[in-house]
Design an enzyme around this catalytic site. Structure first.
Site, PDB file in Angstrom:
ATOM      1  N   ASP A 130       1.035  -1.231   0.031  1.00  0.00           N
ATOM      2  CA  ASP A 130      -0.162   0.041   0.062  1.00  0.00           C
ATOM      3  C   ASP A 130       0.823   1.172   0.054  1.00  0.00           C
ATOM      4  O   ASP A 130       1.953   1.383   0.308  1.00  0.00           O
ATOM      5  CB  ASP A 130      -1.021   0.072   1.223  1.00  0.00           C
ATOM      6  CG  ASP A 130      -1.716  -1.047   1.181  1.00  0.00           C
ATOM      7  OD1 ASP A 130      -1.942  -2.001   0.377  1.00  0.00           O
ATOM      8  OD2 ASP A 130      -2.685  -0.947   2.154  1.00  0.00           O
ATOM      9  N   HIS A 174       3.674  -2.179   3.033  1.00  0.00           N
ATOM     10  CA  HIS A 174       3.695  -1.032   2.541  1.00  0.00           C
ATOM     11  C   HIS A 174       5.044  -0.478   1.498  1.00  0.00           C
ATOM     12  O   HIS A 174       6.071  -0.890   2.337  1.00  0.00           O
ATOM     13  CB  HIS A 174       3.431   0.232   3.325  1.00  0.00           C
ATOM     14  CG  HIS A 174       2.168  -0.205   4.389  1.00  0.00           C
ATOM     15  ND1 HIS A 174       1.995  -0.973   5.249  1.00  0.00           N
ATOM     16  CD2 HIS A 174       1.088   0.612   4.357  1.00  0.00           C
ATOM     17  CE1 HIS A 174       0.847  -1.150   5.649  1.00  0.00           C
ATOM     18  NE2 HIS A 174       0.158  -0.030   4.882  1.00  0.00           N
ATOM     19  N   HIS A 211      -5.231   9.516   0.666  1.00  0.00           N
ATOM     20  CA  HIS A 211      -4.981   8.680   1.801  1.00  0.00           C
ATOM     21  C   HIS A 211      -5.739   9.438   3.169  1.00  0.00           C
ATOM     22  O   HIS A 211      -5.107   9.437   4.134  1.00  0.00           O
ATOM     23  CB  HIS A 211      -3.619   8.571   2.157  1.00  0.00           C
ATOM     24  CG  HIS A 211      -3.406   7.237   2.854  1.00  0.00           C
ATOM     25  ND1 HIS A 211      -3.453   6.950   4.400  1.00  0.00           N
ATOM     26  CD2 HIS A 211      -3.077   5.820   2.433  1.00  0.00           C
ATOM     27  CE1 HIS A 211      -3.419   5.601   4.549  1.00  0.00           C
ATOM     28  NE2 HIS A 211      -2.942   5.133   3.552  1.00  0.00           N
ATOM     29  N   HIS A 262      -6.150   3.019  -3.769  1.00  0.00           N
ATOM     30  CA  HIS A 262      -5.900   3.287  -2.341  1.00  0.00           C
ATOM     31  C   HIS A 262      -6.312   4.733  -2.063  1.00  0.00           C
ATOM     32  O   HIS A 262      -5.829   5.240  -1.046  1.00  0.00           O
ATOM     33  CB  HIS A 262      -4.484   2.947  -1.957  1.00  0.00           C
ATOM     34  CG  HIS A 262      -4.395   2.671  -0.363  1.00  0.00           C
ATOM     35  ND1 HIS A 262      -5.035   1.988   0.272  1.00  0.00           N
ATOM     36  CD2 HIS A 262      -3.406   3.155   0.351  1.00  0.00           C
ATOM     37  CE1 HIS A 262      -4.724   2.064   1.557  1.00  0.00           C
ATOM     38  NE2 HIS A 262      -3.703   2.663   1.533  1.00  0.00           N
TER      39      HIS A 262
HETATM   40 ZN   LIG Z   1      -2.435   3.062   3.055  1.00  0.00          ZN
END
Ligand SMILES: [Zn+2]
Length: 240
Positions: free
Chosen positions: A54, A197, A108, A104
């Protein structure tokens, strides 16, 4: 504003009726689909797992791509629209190497108490950025911080996005590589979706060395244990 008040009243109402736990589960629960459709693991019939990353693309994503290439592994990258606009070549390289790209959100945000229009805008701006720059239109979406909220279902439906949570999250923004590896291995199983991530929200040049080190250590162990690596779309397809 009325929408916002409605949401807050709804949340309070649910909490007052003793449903606070249900509300919390709907927002953050890995298997919850109260506010939006999502999956948290794939088919259990195959000895396969999916690595997901991510918050990219970031300046360090190419190093991670090298590790995956060495092992001939395809993964899934849930990218933020703004990061894609900042690093278009890296976003394209992810796709060129055979990985899947998911949405995503654009910036964010935390979606708690946000209006539907805001949620819709975040998802569609990210979708536009990814598809304009890479030519690939995602069919998967991972909610930032794993937070689902009223309005997300409709936003996902408009863009035809299936939500993807995870079976295990590496906490790789916090733990050292050996601890990340132990954590992932303790939850590994057929169809597991692993969340790691390759960025830190919208941070420029984020430090993700521990994630890369953890992936370097993790892959050979999982391979030795008989696991194959699939993208999330492959993993959730029972016919593969
Ligand atoms: Zn994230």
């Amino acid at each position: 504003m009325r929408n916002m008040l409605g949401v807050i009243e709804g949340a309070v109402g649910v909490a007052c009726c003793g449903g606070g736990a249900l509300m919390a589960y709907g927002v953050r629960g890995l298997s919850a689909t109260l506010f939006a459709p999502s999956v948290y693991r794939g088919a259990r019939s195959r000895r396969s797992v999916a690595l997901t990353f991510d918050d990219g693309p970031s300046e360090s994503t190419p190093e991670l791509l090298e590790v995956l290439s060495v092992h001939r592994i395809s993964a899934t990258f849930f990218q933020c629209g703004l990061n894609v606009l900042r690093l278009p070549d890296i976003a394209r390289e992810v796709l060129r190497r055979g990985h899947e790209i998911g949405n995503h959100s654009h910036t964010h945000p935390r979606f708690y108490f946000r209006q539907s229009a805001f949620i819709r805008g975040e998802l569609s701006r990210a979708q536009d950025a990814i598809s304009n720059i890479t030519g690939f239109s995602p069919s998967l979406y991972r909610a930032p911080f794993g937070v689902r909220w009223p309005g997300m279902r409709e936003a996902q439906k408009r863009l035809n996005l299936l939500g993807v949570m995870w079976t295990v999250i590496g906490r790789d923004w916090k733990l050292e590589a050996p601890a990340i590896v132990r954590r992932v291995l303790s939850a590994a199983g057929n169809g597991a979706i692993v969340c790691l991530h390759d960025g830190r929200e919208l941070e420029v040049r984020p430090a993700i060395e521990t994630t890369i080190e953890a992936v370097r250590r993790l892959i050979p162990v999982l391979k030795a244990d008989g696991y194959r690596f699939e993208t999330v779309s492959q993993l959730i397809c029972p016919m593969n």
